[in-house]
Design an enzyme around this catalytic site. Structure first.
Site, short mmCIF file in Angstrom:
data_model
loop_
_atom_site.label_atom_id
_atom_site.label_comp_id
_atom_site.label_asym_id
_atom_site.label_seq_id
_atom_site.Cartn_x
_atom_site.Cartn_y
_atom_site.Cartn_z
N SER A 36 16.61 99.05 -8.07
CA SER A 36 17.15 97.98 -7.23
C SER A 36 18.34 97.22 -7.86
CB SER A 36 16.00 96.80 -6.89
OG SER A 36 15.62 96.30 -8.08
N LYS A 58 12.87 87.65 -5.44
CA LYS A 58 14.25 87.71 -5.96
C LYS A 58 15.09 86.60 -5.57
CE LYS A 58 14.16 92.86 -6.45
NZ LYS A 58 14.54 93.78 -6.01
#
Length: 785
Positions: free
Chosen positions: A680, A723
């Site tokens: 990611s 996140k």
């Protein structure tokens, strides 16, 4: 008499395993041809004298002079018998010690020149003391060895005047080794002979005392068992006279009555009756008696057909769940759905849920709240570090100390067949040579198999289908895929600042004040103080650091009250420096002015989300790509793919291609002590490299997450909520994310969605346009959400 006149030439009779002492009689069996001829030669003389001497090695069949000891005994043959032609039986009397001087002949028998070797007379205090000590030890040994020995033997030992004769007599009575007997015969003084005998006798007395002790203990144990047996027989006879039952029979009857009262499945009842019949036939002292008794006790204690009644009032259950936990809508809805199913179908199987998320988000306490809402018993067991499969399945009864598995034991403690069992830390199971506990969970957590679960100890079908299993963990990476397939996953992500504030106000502050002995009036911790703790002293997805901070504040105030300062206090953010010390420095504070080559990424960890900075710098004259910061293989591949993309699209980005040929590049991900992996960070790597090659900084108010491909596509990622919350904790209000993750935005709290700008991207061009201001959006216009 001169020395020459005392020397004699006599036949020699070698002995294999014994020594003849002077003044003692000894029976001998003579069988070797040379020895028979030596005896016949001695018998042919008037004195019938022969020298008896021991061999050094018993295995020597034809001994020579060097095979014999130098000191022996001159003996007189008192009696002789011939059982057959080849053997003689003798009784010889030792007369005196002699020394073998020289071998005169070896055939047909040994004949040697010998000289007497008498011991000189000694009259000293030491000899007298040793004499008395040996007499005492001899009397003690005699009493231990032969308790019924005649008193005359002891009196003879006590009245023996000659110490040397006493030594020889005792040596003949004891079973000494050949070397010890020969040492006594060769003693040069009476004192030396007494010292040797004292040592031998002391050892003999120790051995005899130990033998006596062992025999006494054995006899005592036998006597105790015999006594118990007689008393038990007498007690049985008395009970029969009084019309009372035998205790063993009464115990079996009590177990039978308890079994009769239970509603057992047919197979279980049949096995229990069989074991009860075995117990009835076994005596109480049999090894299997206690094993079967313990087994039947456990079978009787299990709640075979006992169920707690579920509370099916959905409104009440919703109220309990809301009282105990703030938010967590998805989990609460799932529990209420199950209640709705039970209301329409009481026979429905219990769900098997898995709560996973960062530490401190309330996974374990949520299980207790669910049990209270359903009206079920709650049992919790930790699976962290468990290596032995038998802890779950139990041990077979053939093993000493065998126990049932922890699942069946939990149901026994709960007292019902439908408790809520929480299996904590399922992601931290171990495995070794004792088995794999995760494999045992495959059956326990499978609704199609656990209705007839067999514990190794119980060895009976046991229905687990009504048990409400909830597992918890921080990550799913270490959980085997077949086990994950049996569970319904419910993620408990981290909390936003507003959620933490509300949870602290409702639950944490009252609990910590109560534990510190304070009232709400004595310590007021309002919104300003709580926000100060959340933003300055905690960097976590959960609530544990926050609760510890509140607890520290409460203890400081409690100390002041204990010292006499009873004034009520209202805690504000400016008071926290004095109470908690300086706030925790945030790494992002040092990133207010980011140079070219630095980009802000977002990462997911077991403890929640983290802000991750990627730094890149050119290496003039270098060629290769260097990556540091404990970056693992997948993340390294993302960096290589990002560099290849930027290189391939250098012309569109306004980058001189010669830079790639003339310079190497070094990519570093700070916090080098922490291993990092995952795809990611792909768009973050690409942004950092593009910013470096273009000599243009990226925006410092923007964080990003997404996987890239060589063709420039941005692929979806996981852990979006964690996140985004990490970015918000760091003060970042702009997030670039894959457009395919747009559906995950609904999981975010409303206030987070309102305060954060989300840039949805499909290609890396969209990312660079949104992250690097110098591009001015000329690559592609991104869409904002």
């Amino acid at each position: 008499m001169s020395e020459n006149e005392s020397v004699q030439i006599l036949p020699v009779l070698p002995l294999k395993n014994s020594v003849l002492f002077p003044h003692l009689l000894m029976p001998l069996a003579v069988g070797r041809p040379a020895s028979v001829k030596a005896v016949e030669a001695a018998l042919a003389t008037e004195g019938k004298e022969i020298v008896v001497v021991a061999q050094r090695e018993a295995s020597t069949e034809t001994p020579r002079l060097e095979d014999l000891y130098e000191v022996g005994a001159r003996a007189v043959i008192k009696k002789m018998a011939r059982p057959d032609e080849s053997r003689l039986e003798l009784i010889v009397l030792g007369v005196e010690r002699v020394v073998l001087l020289k071998l005169e002949q070896s055939e047909p028998f040994l004949q040697a020149r010998v000289r007497p070797w008498p011991l000189p007379e000694e009259r000293s205090a030491e000899v007298e003391a040793l004499h008395r000590a040996v007499v005492d030890l001899a009397g003690k040994a005699l009493s231990l060895a032969q308790p019924q020995a005649p008193a005359e033997l002891g009196q003879f030992l006590m009245t023996a005047d000659d110490p040397l004769r006493l030594v020889y007599l005792l040596a003949g009575m004891m079973s000494l080794e050949l070397a010890k007997e020969q040492a006594l015969l060769e003693a040069q003084t009476r004192g030396e002979a007494l010292r040797l005998m004292h040592t031998y006798m002391a050892h003999e007395v120790q051995v005899l005392e130990l033998r006596s002790k062992i025999a006494s203990e054995t006899q005592s144990e036998m006597s105790r068992q015999q006594r118990e047996y007689v008393l038990r027989q007498q007690m049985r006879a008395i009970q029969q006279e009084l019309g009372e039952k035998d205790p063993q029979q009464a115990e079996v009857q009590l177990l039978r009555e308890r079994l009769d009262k239970l509603e057992l499945p047919e197979e279980v009842r049949k096995e229990a009756e069989r074991e009860l019949s075995r117990l009835e036939r076994l005596p109480p002292g049999a090894p299997d008696h206690q094993v079967i008794r313990t087994y039947l006790d456990f079978v009787v204690e299990l709640p075979w057909n006992t169920y707690t009644e579920d509370h099916l009032e959905i409104a009440r259950a919703r109220q309990i769940l809301d009282e105990d936990h703030f938010n967590l809508k998805e989990v609460k809805e799932r529990i209420l759905e199950h209640l709705g199913v039970l209301k329409l179908n009481p026979g429905a199987k219990a769900p098997i849920l898995c709560f996973f998320g960062p530490p401190g988000v309330g996974k374990t306490s949520l299980g207790q709240s669910i049990a209270r809402a359903l009206g079920r018993k709650f049992e919790r067991m930790s699976l962290g570090g468990m290596h032995d499969e038998a802890e779950l399945r139990g041990h077979r009864r053939t093993y000493i100390g065998a126990m049932p598995g922890r699942i069946v034991q939990a149901i026994r403690r709960a007292g019902s067949m439908n408790p809520l069992i929480m299996l904590d830390e399922v992601d931290k199971l171990g495995r070794d040579f004792r088995g794999d506990p995760a494999a045992a969970l495959l059956e326990i957590l499978d609704p199609e198999q656990n209705k007839s679960f067999r514990d190794n100890y119980l060895d009976l079908p046991f229905d687990l289908s009504k048990v409400f299993f909830i597992t918890t963990g921080n990550t799913l990476d270490t959980v085997p895929r077949p086990l994950l397939d049996r569970m319904e996953m419910l993620r408990l992500a981290g909390y936003s600042e507003e959620e933490k504030l509300e949870i602290a106000r409702r639950y944490l502050v009252p609990r910590q004040l109560r534990q510190a002995g304070l009232t709400a009036e004595q310590c007021v911790l309002g919104e300003d103080g709580l926000r100060g703790i959340i933003t300055g002293y905690t960097r976590e997805a959960g609530l544990r650091q926050l609760e510890r901070g509140i607890g520290r504040v409460a203890r400081k105030i409690a100390l002041r009250h204990a010292e006499g300062n009873t004034e009520a206090l209202t805690i504000r953010s400016e008071d926290l420096l004095e109470l908690l010390g300086p706030p925790t420095p945030a790494p992002e504070e040092m990133r207010k002015d980011m140079p070219p080559g630095v980009a802000t990424g977002l990462a997911w960890t077991e403890t929640g989300g983290e802000v991750l900075y990627v730094e890149a710098t050119l290496l003039p004259g270098g060629k290769d790509l260097t990556i540091t910061g404990q970056v693992k293989e997948v993340m390294q591949e993302s960096a290589k793919a990002a560099r290849s993309y930027v290189w391939a699209n250098a012309e569109r980005l306004g980058i001189d291609k010669e830079v790639f040929k003339d310079s190497g590049i070094h990519v570093h991900v700070p916090a080098g002590a922490i291993p990092k992996d995952g795809p990611s960070a792909g768009i973050t790597m690409a942004t950092a490299l593009a910013s470096l090659y273009m000599h243009s900084p990226a925006r410092n108010d923007t964080a990003m997450t997404g996987e890239i491909t060589l063709t420039g596509l941005v692929l979806p990622i996981g852990g979006l909520k964690e996140k985004v919350l990490a970015a918000r904790r760091a003060g970042i209000r702009r997030v670039i994310m894959p457009k395919t993750n747009e559906k995950d935005l609904r999981d975010l709290p409303e206030e987070v969605r309102a305060e954060t700008e989300f840039v949805l991207v499909e290609r890396i061009e969209d990312v660079l346009d949104a992250a690097i201001p110098m591009l001015g959006g000329r690559l592609r216009t991104p869409r904002a959400a």
